[in-house]
Scaffold this active site. Structure first.
Site, short mmCIF file in Angstrom:
data_model
loop_
_atom_site.label_atom_id
_atom_site.label_comp_id
_atom_site.label_asym_id
_atom_site.label_seq_id
_atom_site.Cartn_x
_atom_site.Cartn_y
_atom_site.Cartn_z
N ARG A 106 16.28 29.58 -41.88
CA ARG A 106 14.98 28.46 -41.02
C ARG A 106 14.91 27.53 -41.26
NH1 ARG A 106 15.35 28.51 -36.45
NH2 ARG A 106 15.38 31.34 -37.07
N LYS A 141 11.61 8.61 -26.70
CA LYS A 141 10.88 9.76 -26.53
C LYS A 141 11.48 10.75 -27.07
CE LYS A 141 9.91 8.40 -21.26
NZ LYS A 141 10.01 8.53 -19.82
N LYS A 173 7.53 -5.60 -19.92
CA LYS A 173 7.55 -3.88 -19.35
C LYS A 173 6.20 -5.57 -18.28
CE LYS A 173 9.11 -0.54 -21.04
NZ LYS A 173 9.00 0.61 -21.01
N GLU A 202 12.10 -5.28 -17.92
CA GLU A 202 11.75 -4.35 -16.61
C GLU A 202 11.21 -5.40 -14.93
OE1 GLU A 202 10.58 -0.52 -17.74
OE2 GLU A 202 8.75 -1.26 -15.82
N ASP A 223 13.89 -0.30 -12.84
CA ASP A 223 12.73 1.25 -13.02
C ASP A 223 12.25 1.31 -11.54
OD1 ASP A 223 11.78 3.44 -14.34
OD2 ASP A 223 9.59 1.94 -14.75
#
Length: 293
Positions: A106, A141, A173, A202, A223
């Site tokens: 597994r 992420k 940012k 950004e 962005d």
């Protein structure tokens, strides 16, 4: 059937592999595999089967899981890391102790199915922008605890890693600009504090783009720009005395990806490569693979 990569080394993070595998086996086996203990502890064979089209990724983790429980296990890979395979492909043949093969099953599959999914998704995005010159980047992420593993999988799929964490690139940012009082002040503060690190800025408007270009940085992230504004950003950057790579992000999906690349940006960062993972269907079965008729 498999096609594609002959590269066997995508620079796997070996220290991370060992740590990842130790954690995975500890949480799965705990004080002992009470079910595998019902099996005779005799030599046996097994095979790893892929049940859908995929890009193979995760061999170092798979191997480490099995060798941690049986150092003498033999694993004969039938495909290379990064190969594209079709449904029904036998990826590997194993020879080892039956209990160890089952106990490692597994954890080894969890790594392979997750990393192959990341590599497969990345390859789809890379193929979508083929010929445009744009690179596909990942983000932070990632699945907690699997940062290096998933970023490795992005490389296997043909993508490029963005910053590994909060320590290797300075990325300004809106919160940093707000705290500093202006974009210019934020850039100067970042350069003073971390002069040796890459600086990504950004921007949310064309005015901020011009300001970032004038002050200077290593890459600009545009962005959530619409198509028209994005193309104007590319034009402004190209005409500037000190152009920098432009990175597009925000609301990017596979269907609209090529249009973004054709606008002339240098790279496109996509959180979904590592965030929206749908595991590749794999299985590890004791015995020998069925003979094709």
């Amino acid at each position: 059937m498999s096609t594609g990569s002959s590269r066997l080394d995508f620079n796997p993070p070996l220290a991370a592999v060992a740590d990842d595998v130790a954690r995975a086996l500890a949480e799965d086996i705990g004080s002992g595999d009470v079910t595998a203990a019902l099996l005779p502890d005799l030599p046996d064979n097994a095979y790893l089967l892929c049940k859908q089209d995929a890009v193979v990724c995760g061999r170092p983790w798979f191997d480490a899981c099995h060798r941690a429980l049986d150092p003498q296990v033999r694993i004969d890979w039938q495909v290379a890391e990064g190969d594209r395979v079709t449904s029904g492909t036998v990826l590997a043949l194993l020879q080892g102790r039956a209990r160890s093969l089952v106990s490692a099953e597994r954890a080894s599959l969890n790594f392979m199915q997750t990393l192959s999914a990341t590599a497969t998704s990345t390859a789809q995005h890379v193929e979508a922008v083929s010929g445009t010159g744009a690179k596909i980047l990942d983000t932070r992420k990632t699945i907690p605890g699997l940062r290096q593993a998933q970023k490795y999988a992005v490389r296997v799929g043909g993508g490029v890693n963005h910053r590994m964490g909060l320590y290797d690139v300075v990325m300004l940012k809106e919160n940093h600009v707000r705290a500093a009082g202006s974009l210019t002040a934020a850039i100067h503060a970042a350069r003073t504090a971390q002069p040796s690190l890459p600086l990504v800025v950004e921007v949310e408007t064309l005015a901020e783009l011009r300001e970032a270009l004038d002050v200077g940085c290593d890459r600009i992230l545009i962005d959530n720009f619409d198509a028209g504004t994005r193309r104007e950003a590319v034009r402004i950057n190209a005409a500037h005395a000190r152009p920098v790579p432009l990175e597009a992000s925000g609301g990017v999906d596979l269907a609209g990806l090529r249009a973004i690349a054709e606008d002339g940006v240098d790279c496109i960062s996509i959180g979904g490569l590592t965030k929206h993972v749908q595991a590749i269907d794999l299985s590890l079965k004791l015995g020998s693979p069925p003979t094709a008729e």
